[in-house]
Design an enzyme around this catalytic site. Structure first.
Site, short mmCIF file in Angstrom:
data_model
loop_
_atom_site.label_atom_id
_atom_site.label_comp_id
_atom_site.label_asym_id
_atom_site.label_seq_id
_atom_site.Cartn_x
_atom_site.Cartn_y
_atom_site.Cartn_z
N GLU A 212 0.88 -1.18 0.00
CA GLU A 212 0.00 0.00 0.00
C GLU A 212 0.91 1.21 0.00
O GLU A 212 1.68 1.39 0.95
CB GLU A 212 -0.87 0.01 1.26
N CYS A 246 -1.85 9.21 3.85
CA CYS A 246 -1.67 8.82 2.45
C CYS A 246 -2.87 9.26 1.62
O CYS A 246 -2.76 9.53 0.44
CB CYS A 246 -1.49 7.32 2.34
P1 NAD Z 1 8.95 4.64 3.82
O1 NAD Z 1 8.78 3.89 2.55
O2 NAD Z 1 10.12 5.53 3.96
O3 NAD Z 1 9.06 3.60 5.05
C1 NAD Z 1 8.07 2.64 5.29
C2 NAD Z 1 8.70 1.45 6.01
O4 NAD Z 1 9.60 0.78 5.12
C3 NAD Z 1 9.51 1.81 7.23
O5 NAD Z 1 9.25 0.87 8.24
C4 NAD Z 1 10.96 1.71 6.74
O6 NAD Z 1 11.89 1.43 7.75
C5 NAD Z 1 10.83 0.56 5.77
N1 NAD Z 1 11.88 0.46 4.75
C6 NAD Z 1 12.61 1.45 4.19
N2 NAD Z 1 13.45 0.95 3.26
C7 NAD Z 1 13.24 -0.40 3.21
C8 NAD Z 1 13.77 -1.46 2.42
N3 NAD Z 1 14.70 -1.26 1.48
N4 NAD Z 1 13.30 -2.71 2.62
C9 NAD Z 1 12.34 -2.95 3.54
N5 NAD Z 1 11.80 -1.99 4.32
C10 NAD Z 1 12.24 -0.71 4.15
O7 NAD Z 1 7.58 5.42 4.07
P2 NAD Z 1 7.22 6.43 5.27
O8 NAD Z 1 7.92 7.71 5.05
O9 NAD Z 1 7.39 5.74 6.59
O10 NAD Z 1 5.64 6.62 5.06
C11 NAD Z 1 5.07 7.59 4.24
C12 NAD Z 1 4.61 6.97 2.93
O11 NAD Z 1 3.67 5.93 3.19
C13 NAD Z 1 3.86 7.95 2.03
O12 NAD Z 1 4.27 7.76 0.71
C14 NAD Z 1 2.39 7.53 2.18
O13 NAD Z 1 1.58 7.87 1.10
C15 NAD Z 1 2.53 6.06 2.34
N6 NAD Z 1 1.35 5.48 3.00
C16 NAD Z 1 0.47 4.75 2.25
C17 NAD Z 1 -0.68 4.21 2.85
C18 NAD Z 1 -1.69 3.41 2.08
O14 NAD Z 1 -2.54 2.77 2.70
N7 NAD Z 1 -1.68 3.43 0.76
C19 NAD Z 1 -0.91 4.44 4.21
C20 NAD Z 1 0.02 5.19 4.94
C21 NAD Z 1 1.16 5.68 4.32
#
Ligand code: NAD
Length: 459
Positions: A212, A246
């Site tokens: 997501e 999001c």
């Molecule tokens: P992010 O992608 O930076 O991090 C999300 C998670 O992924 C964290 O736990 C992080 O440590 C982990 N991560 C980072 N690199 C990784 C890798 N290479 N392998 C595995 N895990 C890794 O996102 P964020 O800044 O925490 O969240 C904001 C984003 O989330 C925005 O783009 C928002 O739109 C999206 N979001 C989407 C939804 C939805 O339901 N569609 C809901 C909430 C947030």
């Protein structure tokens, strides 16, 4: 052995017993979890405010959503798992279709819903019979740890749910591990690509990725819309939770005939928002999550400022709060929708004007972003609403209302394209994605005849 590897080994062992635990017991654990969260609501609200900068009303809404996930997935699981379903077939043969856990699910969540999204993924994976290794966002480990402790208290064995805090490197180590039975991820599109790549190059079972991700969420407002309602819904969608949802509105398209008046109203309402300490009941907008996020948003605003695009800039709080990571609400007026090229994750509303004759071109420009998470439509013409919904395959479309706060079981949530894989969280197709399908066909005649027919013939 690294922490990530040890966690995977422990959970692989835990899977053996948990997957054989009756679905009734697994569902009851989620329901107990829901009760515990309601009983500890004040503590959770405090943690959400202190660690994630959530206002009190956002905290209440988030706990509500987390509780709903637990109860909804418990109810769904009872219908889907367990004895399974008898399939039609010839006499003398029993064909039973059933679902079972896949193995160890790695659940990786973002910081913006540190309780509801974290728990939604974990609860779904557990109730489907999987063991879980849960990695929260590095910004919000405390809320997640609290949730894990409560799930253990609710009856989930410690080796069926293993908590691994850490940053993206830990996430990468988990998703690259050979024991992974599936990944549930919520976060940015970039990270989803990285995980997709890691899973694709891994030699081992081919496993599902439920991702997501983000969006450039739009709202279309035509000249028939009710201005007061538009104003309320735009301000709520763009600025509530400091724009860190999001689903938040990023780009509003206003029909040029009504645009000036609407911008003036939206600006007036944005001026009234109270920025400040999220623990105070008077606060409408809290801080953004950290200095990196703040600087990221500010760098976008400074670019927009150089182009002379900023129409309204709110004020950040001073005094004792002056060092906080606040970004005030902003309204940026663009010439063309294409000028917004990425998801700006903060309280920044972009506005474009459109001519009524260019309506279809506008729909094309929304489709061309490749995202498809949320979409708002404000119009009192049913045919216009239908035209929009038919043209755009956006996951959640909201008509004549705001675009945030999807309700579990009522508005299953999630997008398509660059916004995610589906299935929708809080929806009827979600749990199946965490499960393996199995069919057992038994030759019931092998025991000397079709016992059920014989039984019937005696009636
Ligand atoms: P992010 O992608 O930076 O991090 C999300 C998670 O992924 C964290 O736990 C992080 O440590 C982990 N991560 C980072 N690199 C990784 C890798 N290479 N392998 C595995 N895990 C890794 O996102 P964020 O800044 O925490 O969240 C904001 C984003 O989330 C925005 O783009 C928002 O739109 C999206 N979001 C989407 C939804 C939805 O339901 N569609 C809901 C909430 C947030």
């Amino acid at each position: 052995m690294s922490l990530a590897s040890s966690a995977m080994v422990v959970a692989a062992k835990g899977f053996e017993a948990w997957s054989r635990t009756p679905v009734e017991t697994r569902a009851a654990a989620l329901e107990k979890m829901a009760d515990l969260m309601e009983a500890k609501r004040d503590r959770l609200m405090t943690l959400l405010a202190v660690e994630a900068g959530k206002t009190l009303s956002d905290g209440i809404a988030e706990i509500r959503e987390a509780v709903d996930f637990c109860r909804y997935y418990a109810a769904e699981a009872r219908g889907l798992f367990g004895e399974g379903r008898l399939m039609p077939g010839p006499t003398g043969e029993e064909n039973r279709y059933r679902l079972r856990g896949r193995g160890v699910f790695v659940c990786i969540s973002p910081w913006n819903f540190p309780l509801a999204i974290f728990l939604g993924q974990v609860a779904a994976a557990l109730v489907a019979g999987n063991a879980v290794v849960a990695k929260p966002a590095e910004q919000t480990p405390l809320v997640a740890f609290e949730a894990v402790k409560m799930l253990h208290e609710a009856g989930v064995p410690e080796d069926a749910l293993v908590f691994v805090p850490g940053d993206g490197r830990v996430g990468a180590a988990l998703t690259g591990h050979p024991h992974v039975g599936g990944v549930a991820f919520t976060g940015s599109t970039e990270t989803a690509w990285a995980i997709n790549g890691a899973l694709a190059t891994k030699r081992g079972p081919i496993v599902p990725l439920i991702a997501e991700t983000g969006g450039i969420n739009a709202m279309l407002v035509d000249a028939t819309a009710l201005p007061e309602q538009v104003c309320d819904d735009v301000v709520t969608s763009a600025f509530r939770s400091a724009g860190q949802r999001c689903s938040a509105l990023r780009l509003v398209y206003l029909q040029e005939d009504v645009a000036d008046h609407l911008i003036e109203m939206i600006e007036g309402a944005a001026k009234e928002l109270e920025l400040g300490d999220p623990r105070l009941t008077t606060t409408d907008v809290g801080p953004v999550i950290d200095a990196e996020a703040r600087d990221n948003i500010l760098s976008h605003l400074s670019q927009m400022d150089k182009l002379g695009r900023i129409k309204f800039a709110g004020k950040v709080p001073g005094g004792a709060l002056s060092g906080g990571t606040y970004v005030a609400p902003h309204i940026v007026v663009l010439d063309r929708p294409e000028d917004l090229t990425r998801e700006v994750f903060g309280p920044v509303l972009h506005v474009v004007r459109y001519k009524a004759k260019d309506f279809d071109a506008m729909l094309d420009s929304i489709a061309a972003t490749g995202y498809g998470l949320t979409l708002g439509v404000h119009s009192r013409i049913d045919a216009t609403v239908k035209r929009v919904v038919d043209r755009l395959s956006v996951g959640n479309v909201y008509v004549n209302r705001n675009t945030i706060g999807a309700v579990v079981g009522t508005q299953p949530f999630g997008g398509s394209g660059l916004s995610g894989t589906g299935p929708k969280a809080g929806g009827p197709a979600y749990l199946q994605r965490f499960a393996l399908e199995q069919v057992v066909s038994i030759n019931t005649a092998a025991s000397g005849g079709n016992a059920s027919l014989l039984a019937h013939s005696g009636e």
